[in-house]
Design a protein around this motif. Structure first.
Motif, PDB file in Angstrom:
ATOM      1  N   VAL A  47     111.949 -73.658  39.924  1.00 39.40           N
ATOM      2  CA  VAL A  47     111.130 -74.006  38.759  1.00 39.40           C
ATOM      3  C   VAL A  47     110.295 -75.235  39.051  1.00 39.40           C
ATOM      4  CG1 VAL A  47     111.162 -74.699  36.339  1.00 39.40           C
ATOM      5  CG2 VAL A  47     112.752 -72.949  37.157  1.00 39.40           C
ATOM      6  N   GLY A  48     110.877 -76.199  39.745  1.00 38.16           N
ATOM      7  CA  GLY A  48     110.124 -77.387  40.106  1.00 38.16           C
ATOM      8  C   GLY A  48     108.972 -77.052  41.033  1.00 38.16           C
ATOM      9  N   GLU A  49     109.196 -76.117  41.955  1.00 39.84           N
ATOM     10  CA  GLU A  49     108.120 -75.708  42.852  1.00 39.84           C
ATOM     11  C   GLU A  49     106.989 -75.014  42.081  1.00 39.84           C
ATOM     12  OE1 GLU A  49     109.812 -73.247  45.826  1.00 39.84           O
ATOM     13  OE2 GLU A  49     111.083 -74.826  46.682  1.00 39.84           O
ATOM     14  N   VAL A  50     107.344 -74.212  41.070  1.00 36.55           N
ATOM     15  CA  VAL A  50     106.325 -73.536  40.247  1.00 36.55           C
ATOM     16  C   VAL A  50     105.491 -74.569  39.489  1.00 36.55           C
ATOM     17  CG1 VAL A  50     105.953 -72.014  38.269  1.00 36.55           C
ATOM     18  CG2 VAL A  50     107.628 -71.402  40.025  1.00 36.55           C
ATOM     19  N   VAL A  51     106.161 -75.565  38.912  1.00 34.27           N
ATOM     20  CA  VAL A  51     105.444 -76.617  38.199  1.00 34.27           C
ATOM     21  C   VAL A  51     104.467 -77.308  39.128  1.00 34.27           C
ATOM     22  CG1 VAL A  51     105.686 -78.865  37.074  1.00 34.27           C
ATOM     23  CG2 VAL A  51     107.241 -77.004  36.473  1.00 34.27           C
ATOM     24  N   GLU A  52     104.933 -77.658  40.321  1.00 33.33           N
ATOM     25  CA  GLU A  52     104.074 -78.325  41.291  1.00 33.33           C
ATOM     26  C   GLU A  52     102.893 -77.449  41.687  1.00 33.33           C
ATOM     27  OE1 GLU A  52     103.156 -81.666  43.653  1.00 33.33           O
ATOM     28  OE2 GLU A  52     104.805 -81.388  42.230  1.00 33.33           O
ATOM     29  N   SER A  53     103.152 -76.149  41.872  1.00 25.79           N
ATOM     30  CA  SER A  53     102.086 -75.219  42.275  1.00 25.79           C
ATOM     31  C   SER A  53     101.034 -75.063  41.181  1.00 25.79           C
ATOM     32  CB  SER A  53     102.694 -73.850  42.601  1.00 25.79           C
ATOM     33  OG  SER A  53     101.670 -72.904  42.887  1.00 25.79           O
ATOM     34  N   ASP A 104      94.369 -78.240  39.067  1.00 24.05           N
ATOM     35  CA  ASP A 104      93.645 -79.461  39.413  1.00 24.05           C
ATOM     36  C   ASP A 104      92.561 -79.185  40.441  1.00 24.05           C
ATOM     37  OD1 ASP A 104      93.327 -82.349  39.241  1.00 24.05           O
ATOM     38  OD2 ASP A 104      94.048 -82.370  41.301  1.00 24.05           O
ATOM     39  N   ALA A 105      92.839 -78.262  41.358  1.00 23.01           N
ATOM     40  CA  ALA A 105      91.885 -77.991  42.440  1.00 23.01           C
ATOM     41  C   ALA A 105      90.738 -77.112  41.991  1.00 23.01           C
ATOM     42  CB  ALA A 105      92.616 -77.336  43.611  1.00 23.01           C
ATOM     43  N   ALA A 106      90.995 -76.145  41.123  1.00 28.23           N
ATOM     44  CA  ALA A 106      89.960 -75.153  40.780  1.00 28.23           C
ATOM     45  C   ALA A 106      89.641 -75.101  39.296  1.00 28.23           C
ATOM     46  CB  ALA A 106      90.414 -73.766  41.245  1.00 28.23           C
ATOM     47  N   GLN A 107      90.149 -76.052  38.533  1.00 25.60           N
ATOM     48  CA  GLN A 107      89.950 -76.032  37.080  1.00 25.60           C
ATOM     49  C   GLN A 107      90.303 -74.644  36.527  1.00 25.60           C
ATOM     50  OE1 GLN A 107      85.980 -77.442  36.190  1.00 25.60           O
ATOM     51  NE2 GLN A 107      86.627 -79.571  36.342  1.00 25.60           N
ATOM     52  N   ASP A 108      91.474 -74.168  36.928  1.00 25.83           N
ATOM     53  CA  ASP A 108      91.951 -72.829  36.590  1.00 25.83           C
ATOM     54  C   ASP A 108      92.563 -72.856  35.191  1.00 25.83           C
ATOM     55  OD1 ASP A 108      93.449 -70.463  36.346  1.00 25.83           O
ATOM     56  OD2 ASP A 108      93.594 -70.270  38.514  1.00 25.83           O
ATOM     57  N   ASP A 109      91.908 -72.177  34.242  1.00 30.56           N
ATOM     58  CA  ASP A 109      92.402 -72.166  32.866  1.00 30.56           C
ATOM     59  C   ASP A 109      93.764 -71.498  32.766  1.00 30.56           C
ATOM     60  OD1 ASP A 109      90.049 -73.370  32.218  1.00 30.56           O
ATOM     61  OD2 ASP A 109      89.146 -71.633  31.237  1.00 30.56           O
ATOM     62  N   VAL A 110      93.962 -70.421  33.536  1.00 34.60           N
ATOM     63  CA  VAL A 110      95.237 -69.705  33.491  1.00 34.60           C
ATOM     64  C   VAL A 110      96.366 -70.605  33.974  1.00 34.60           C
ATOM     65  CG1 VAL A 110      96.536 -67.753  34.409  1.00 34.60           C
ATOM     66  CG2 VAL A 110      94.136 -67.457  33.760  1.00 34.60           C
ATOM     67  N   ALA A 111      96.108 -71.331  35.069  1.00 35.15           N
ATOM     68  CA  ALA A 111      97.133 -72.229  35.597  1.00 35.15           C
ATOM     69  C   ALA A 111      97.432 -73.347  34.608  1.00 35.15           C
ATOM     70  CB  ALA A 111      96.678 -72.810  36.936  1.00 35.15           C
ATOM     71  N   ARG A 112      96.389 -73.878  33.977  1.00 37.50           N
ATOM     72  CA  ARG A 112      96.602 -74.952  33.006  1.00 37.50           C
ATOM     73  C   ARG A 112      97.446 -74.463  31.841  1.00 37.50           C
ATOM     74  NH1 ARG A 112      91.702 -75.567  29.837  1.00 37.50           N
ATOM     75  NH2 ARG A 112      92.809 -73.979  28.625  1.00 37.50           N
ATOM     76  N   ASP A 113      97.085 -73.281  31.302  1.00 34.47           N
ATOM     77  CA  ASP A 113      97.827 -72.754  30.161  1.00 34.47           C
ATOM     78  C   ASP A 113      99.257 -72.391  30.549  1.00 34.47           C
ATOM     79  OD1 ASP A 113      95.557 -73.075  28.671  1.00 34.47           O
ATOM     80  OD2 ASP A 113      94.939 -70.964  28.777  1.00 34.47           O
ATOM     81  N   ALA A 114      99.426 -71.848  31.774  1.00 36.21           N
ATOM     82  CA  ALA A 114     100.767 -71.503  32.235  1.00 36.21           C
ATOM     83  C   ALA A 114     101.627 -72.753  32.387  1.00 36.21           C
ATOM     84  CB  ALA A 114     100.691 -70.749  33.565  1.00 36.21           C
ATOM     85  N   LEU A 115     101.025 -73.818  32.900  1.00 39.79           N
ATOM     86  CA  LEU A 115     101.761 -75.072  33.045  1.00 39.79           C
ATOM     87  C   LEU A 115     102.180 -75.609  31.681  1.00 39.79           C
ATOM     88  CD1 LEU A 115     102.802 -77.374  34.783  1.00 39.79           C
ATOM     89  CD2 LEU A 115     100.501 -78.379  34.736  1.00 39.79           C
ATOM     90  N   ALA A 116     101.275 -75.529  30.708  1.00 33.46           N
ATOM     91  CA  ALA A 116     101.593 -76.001  29.360  1.00 33.46           C
ATOM     92  C   ALA A 116     102.719 -75.176  28.742  1.00 33.46           C
ATOM     93  CB  ALA A 116     100.349 -75.945  28.489  1.00 33.46           C
ATOM     94  N   ILE A 117     102.659 -73.852  28.934  1.00 32.76           N
ATOM     95  CA  ILE A 117     103.698 -72.978  28.375  1.00 32.76           C
ATOM     96  C   ILE A 117     105.045 -73.256  29.036  1.00 32.76           C
ATOM     97  CG2 ILE A 117     104.469 -70.585  28.208  1.00 32.76           C
ATOM     98  CD1 ILE A 117     101.492 -69.806  27.929  1.00 32.76           C
TER      99      ILE A 117
END
Length: 373
Positions: free
Chosen positions: A334-340, A346-359
């Motif tokens: 889980v920690g590795e997923v958070v880091e990823s 941060d690198a690509a301004q990926d909305d999906v990654a941002r929302d997934a991180l928030a969830i």
């Protein structure tokens, strides 16, 4: 002392399709309520007439029901109304106005200025010099004939027009339907009532735009008013008093979040807005996981309190602090997923990654809270 109420740009029949159905319906209904408010104000202020300077209707194709409701809403003022066609409801050979007449919807005290000329309101000693639009766009000044119009001795000369005063409006709006900036002086007008600019704006001491009585745009231009105009006698300088009429207040906010105090100031500002607010919010910059949690909670509260809140967060990045990550207690896979997810958004301004991180952060916090109970 003759007194008139000047209004314009009702644009009845306008649809607010970009809003949620419930909010759009409320905004439509507020425009009918605005007409009733105008009628009440005219009665309370003992006005001699109400002048509507164009764009009563948003389009020629509005529903018959809309037409009937518009004229029904004027019943609160028994004096004369003078309605001028604008660019949205031009006086074509076949128009919304001719349809209103066929429907028998126009009350006897409502004068439709479908032709250029003068409407004399004899009991009120008012001459209304009218420049209706007979097509959507014209490129000559339709108010120029005002200079040769003859009016009875002792009557106020009041111009009624819809268009763009050349060289004096913001954003260099010198477009179709031009009006000379010195029209009131050149045509010996006691007052010139204008429509087309949707905010309240004074051009000179005798020339005003009233603006729309109910705001319908995210634009800081003093919308949501009517004007009470007092003229003591022909030739006297009018006294013009803006009167608030709008039910809803429209706010467009563009905020960049960089430090925690930026978020605090945004949340404080949202808290000061009234329940009648219609808010368009766009956020850029970055926010911590703790800040994101506070932001989402505040937005949820505001959505339920305001008439409407639309928030665009596509430009807002999550930037977890070490304290954020530590608080999640995300170890192992889980920690590795958070880091990823952090690195990916941060690198690509990926909305999906941002929302997934928030969830994921929210789920981890919920798990921690359940374990503590």
């Amino acid at each position: 002392m003759p007194k008139i109420l000047h209004t314009a740009d009702w644009q009845m029949g306008r649809a607010f399709t970009r809003f949620e159905t419930e909010d759009g319906a409320a905004l439509v209904e507020a425009r009918f309520e605005a007409i009733e408010t105008l009628a009440r104000l005219a009665t309370e202020n003992q006005c001699d007439a109400v002048l509507v300077a164009g764009d009563v209707f948003d389009a020629q194709t509005v529903a018959d029901r809309t037409i009937r409701r518009v004229f029904n809403a004027t019943q609160g003022f028994a004096g004369p109304w003078v309605m001028l066609p604008g660019n949205h409801d031009a006086a074509l050979a076949e128009s919304v106005w001719t349809r209103a007449q066929r429907l028998g919807a126009v009350p006897e005290n409502v004068h439709l200025a479908l032709q250029p000329g003068v409407i004399d309101l004899e009991p009120q000693r008012l001459s209304i010099l009218c420049a209706p639009l007979t097509q959507r766009h014209t490129y000559s000044d339709l108010t120029e004939p005002f200079s040769v119009y003859q009016t009875p001795e002792g009557f106020l000369r009041v111009g009624l027009a819809h268009g763009s005063v050349q060289g004096l409006l913001p954003d260099e709006i010198d477009s179709a339907n031009p009006i000379a900036p010195n029209r009131a002086e050149a045509s010996r007008l006691d007052y010139l009532a204008l429509g087309d600019w949707h905010g309240t704006k004074q051009i000179d001491e005798r020339t005003w735009y009233s603006g729309t009585p109910e705001p319908e745009r995210f634009r800081n231009n003093e919308a949501g008013n009517a004007l009470i105009v007092d003229v003591s006698e022909p030739g006297a300088t009018p006294t013009v008093t803006p009167v608030p009429t709008g039910r809803y207040q429209w706010h467009q906010l563009r905020e960049t979040l960089a430090v925690h105090s930026d978020l605090e100031q945004l949340l404080e500002r949202l808290g000061t807005l009234p329940e009648s607010a219609v808010v368009d919010l766009r956020l850029d910059g970055s926010v911590t996981l703790a800040g994101e949690e506070a932001l989402l909670k505040a937005l949820s509260v505001a959505e339920a309190r305001f008439r409407s809140l639309r928030c665009e967060r596509g430009g807002l990045q999550l930037t977890p602090t070490e304290e954020d990550i530590a608080a999640l207690k995300a170890d192992g896979y889980v920690g590795e997923v958070v880091e990823s997810l952090w690195e990916r958004q941060d690198a690509a301004q990926d909305d999906v990654a941002r929302d997934a991180l928030a969830i994921l952060a929210g789920l981890l916090r919920e798990r921690e809270q359940e374990a503590a109970q």
